[in-house]
Design a protein around this motif. Structure first.
Motif, PDB file in Angstrom:
ATOM      1  N   THR A   2      59.272  32.153  21.032  1.00 30.09           N
ATOM      2  CA  THR A   2      58.340  32.014  19.916  1.00 30.09           C
ATOM      3  C   THR A   2      56.908  31.911  20.429  1.00 30.09           C
ATOM      4  OG1 THR A   2      58.568  29.622  19.937  1.00 30.09           O
ATOM      5  CG2 THR A   2      60.053  30.841  18.502  1.00 30.09           C
ATOM      6  N   THR A   3      55.996  32.381  19.622  1.00 27.59           N
ATOM      7  CA  THR A   3      54.589  32.288  20.005  1.00 27.59           C
ATOM      8  C   THR A   3      54.070  30.883  19.714  1.00 27.59           C
ATOM      9  OG1 THR A   3      53.924  33.066  17.834  1.00 27.59           O
ATOM     10  CG2 THR A   3      54.154  34.721  19.551  1.00 27.59           C
ATOM     11  N   PRO A   4      53.054  30.441  20.430  1.00 28.22           N
ATOM     12  CA  PRO A   4      52.472  29.124  20.154  1.00 28.22           C
ATOM     13  C   PRO A   4      51.916  29.068  18.734  1.00 28.22           C
ATOM     14  CG  PRO A   4      51.725  29.945  22.275  1.00 28.22           C
ATOM     15  CD  PRO A   4      52.467  31.070  21.606  1.00 28.22           C
ATOM     16  N   ARG A   5      51.969  27.876  18.140  1.00 30.16           N
ATOM     17  CA  ARG A   5      51.546  27.712  16.750  1.00 30.16           C
ATOM     18  C   ARG A   5      50.038  27.680  16.576  1.00 30.16           C
ATOM     19  NH1 ARG A   5      56.414  25.147  17.106  1.00 30.16           N
ATOM     20  NH2 ARG A   5      55.635  23.292  18.141  1.00 30.16           N
ATOM     21  N   SER A   6      49.312  27.362  17.611  1.00 34.24           N
ATOM     22  CA  SER A   6      47.858  27.253  17.476  1.00 34.24           C
ATOM     23  C   SER A   6      47.191  27.679  18.785  1.00 34.24           C
ATOM     24  CB  SER A   6      47.463  25.808  17.154  1.00 34.24           C
ATOM     25  OG  SER A   6      47.713  24.974  18.268  1.00 34.24           O
ATOM     26  N   GLY A  13      49.430  25.405  27.083  1.00 28.02           N
ATOM     27  CA  GLY A  13      50.547  26.074  27.751  1.00 28.02           C
ATOM     28  C   GLY A  13      50.085  26.944  28.901  1.00 28.02           C
ATOM     29  N   LEU A  14      49.025  27.697  28.679  1.00 30.21           N
ATOM     30  CA  LEU A  14      48.506  28.565  29.734  1.00 30.21           C
ATOM     31  C   LEU A  14      47.958  27.754  30.903  1.00 30.21           C
ATOM     32  CD1 LEU A  14      47.905  31.455  30.615  1.00 30.21           C
ATOM     33  CD2 LEU A  14      45.697  31.250  29.491  1.00 30.21           C
ATOM     34  N   THR A  15      47.213  26.696  30.597  1.00 29.69           N
ATOM     35  CA  THR A  15      46.654  25.854  31.651  1.00 29.69           C
ATOM     36  C   THR A  15      47.759  25.203  32.469  1.00 29.69           C
ATOM     37  OG1 THR A  15      44.717  25.403  30.281  1.00 29.69           O
ATOM     38  CG2 THR A  15      45.134  23.893  32.100  1.00 29.69           C
ATOM     39  N   SER A  16      48.779  24.684  31.807  1.00 30.67           N
ATOM     40  CA  SER A  16      49.865  24.043  32.549  1.00 30.67           C
ATOM     41  C   SER A  16      50.652  25.064  33.368  1.00 30.67           C
ATOM     42  CB  SER A  16      50.791  23.295  31.600  1.00 30.67           C
ATOM     43  OG  SER A  16      51.414  24.186  30.719  1.00 30.67           O
ATOM     44  N   THR A  17      50.785  26.285  32.856  1.00 30.20           N
ATOM     45  CA  THR A  17      51.473  27.324  33.615  1.00 30.20           C
ATOM     46  C   THR A  17      50.698  27.686  34.876  1.00 30.20           C
ATOM     47  OG1 THR A  17      52.402  28.210  31.577  1.00 30.20           O
ATOM     48  CG2 THR A  17      52.423  29.651  33.494  1.00 30.20           C
ATOM     49  N   TRP A  59      55.562  26.027  31.752  1.00 32.15           N
ATOM     50  CA  TRP A  59      55.425  26.582  30.404  1.00 32.15           C
ATOM     51  C   TRP A  59      56.556  26.064  29.504  1.00 32.15           C
ATOM     52  CZ3 TRP A  59      52.093  29.280  27.470  1.00 32.15           C
ATOM     53  CH2 TRP A  59      52.574  29.857  26.316  1.00 32.15           C
ATOM     54  N   ALA A  60      57.787  26.085  30.015  1.00 34.64           N
ATOM     55  CA  ALA A  60      58.932  25.636  29.220  1.00 34.64           C
ATOM     56  C   ALA A  60      58.816  24.154  28.867  1.00 34.64           C
ATOM     57  CB  ALA A  60      60.232  25.897  29.986  1.00 34.64           C
ATOM     58  N   ILE A  61      58.420  23.330  29.812  1.00 36.51           N
ATOM     59  CA  ILE A  61      58.293  21.893  29.559  1.00 36.51           C
ATOM     60  C   ILE A  61      57.235  21.629  28.498  1.00 36.51           C
ATOM     61  CG2 ILE A  61      57.537  19.717  30.598  1.00 36.51           C
ATOM     62  CD1 ILE A  61      58.964  20.712  33.195  1.00 36.51           C
ATOM     63  N   VAL A  62      56.102  22.313  28.592  1.00 33.00           N
ATOM     64  CA  VAL A  62      55.047  22.122  27.593  1.00 33.00           C
ATOM     65  C   VAL A  62      55.523  22.573  26.216  1.00 33.00           C
ATOM     66  CG1 VAL A  62      52.776  22.966  26.881  1.00 33.00           C
ATOM     67  CG2 VAL A  62      53.136  22.149  29.201  1.00 33.00           C
ATOM     68  N   ARG A  63      56.232  23.684  26.137  1.00 32.09           N
ATOM     69  CA  ARG A  63      56.749  24.153  24.844  1.00 32.09           C
ATOM     70  C   ARG A  63      57.746  23.161  24.255  1.00 32.09           C
ATOM     71  NH1 ARG A  63      54.928  28.675  22.214  1.00 32.09           N
ATOM     72  NH2 ARG A  63      56.577  27.865  20.945  1.00 32.09           N
TER      73      ARG A  63
END
Length: 89
Positions: A2-6, A13-17, A59-63
């Motif tokens: 799924t795409t990010p909601r905001s 998500g991108l920063t943590s990745t 990315w998965a953990i942040v999602r």
């Protein structure tokens, strides 16, 4: 997936990745002694693959964290703590 909601969720998500890739990738290269791979082109490509794969868990953990928060945004802190305790046991 799924795409990010905001845009804020996407940015986090991108920063943590990126941070997971850089820091986690460096740790993996250091731990397994993969420095010799940097001597030729194919080795560098392999190192970039290792570094990229280290960012995917971040990315998965942040999602998962955003989904957990979204499900419980109307709950009080005590309810969230009880849910976390139940999940850990």
């Amino acid at each position: 997936m799924t795409t990010p909601r905001s845009p804020k969720e996407w940015a986090v998500g991108l920063t943590s990745t990126v941070m997971g890739s850089v820091c986690g990738g460096a740790a993996v290269v250091q731990h397994f002694g993969l420095h010799d791979w940097a001597r030729d082109y194919v080795g560098m490509v392999a190192l970039i693959g290792v570094v990229f794969s280290c960012g995917l868990p971040a990315w998965a953990i942040v999602r998962w964290l955003f989904n957990f928060i979204e499900k419980r945004k109307a709950s009080g802190l005590d309810e969230v703590v009880q849910d976390v305790k139940k999940g850990m046991m």
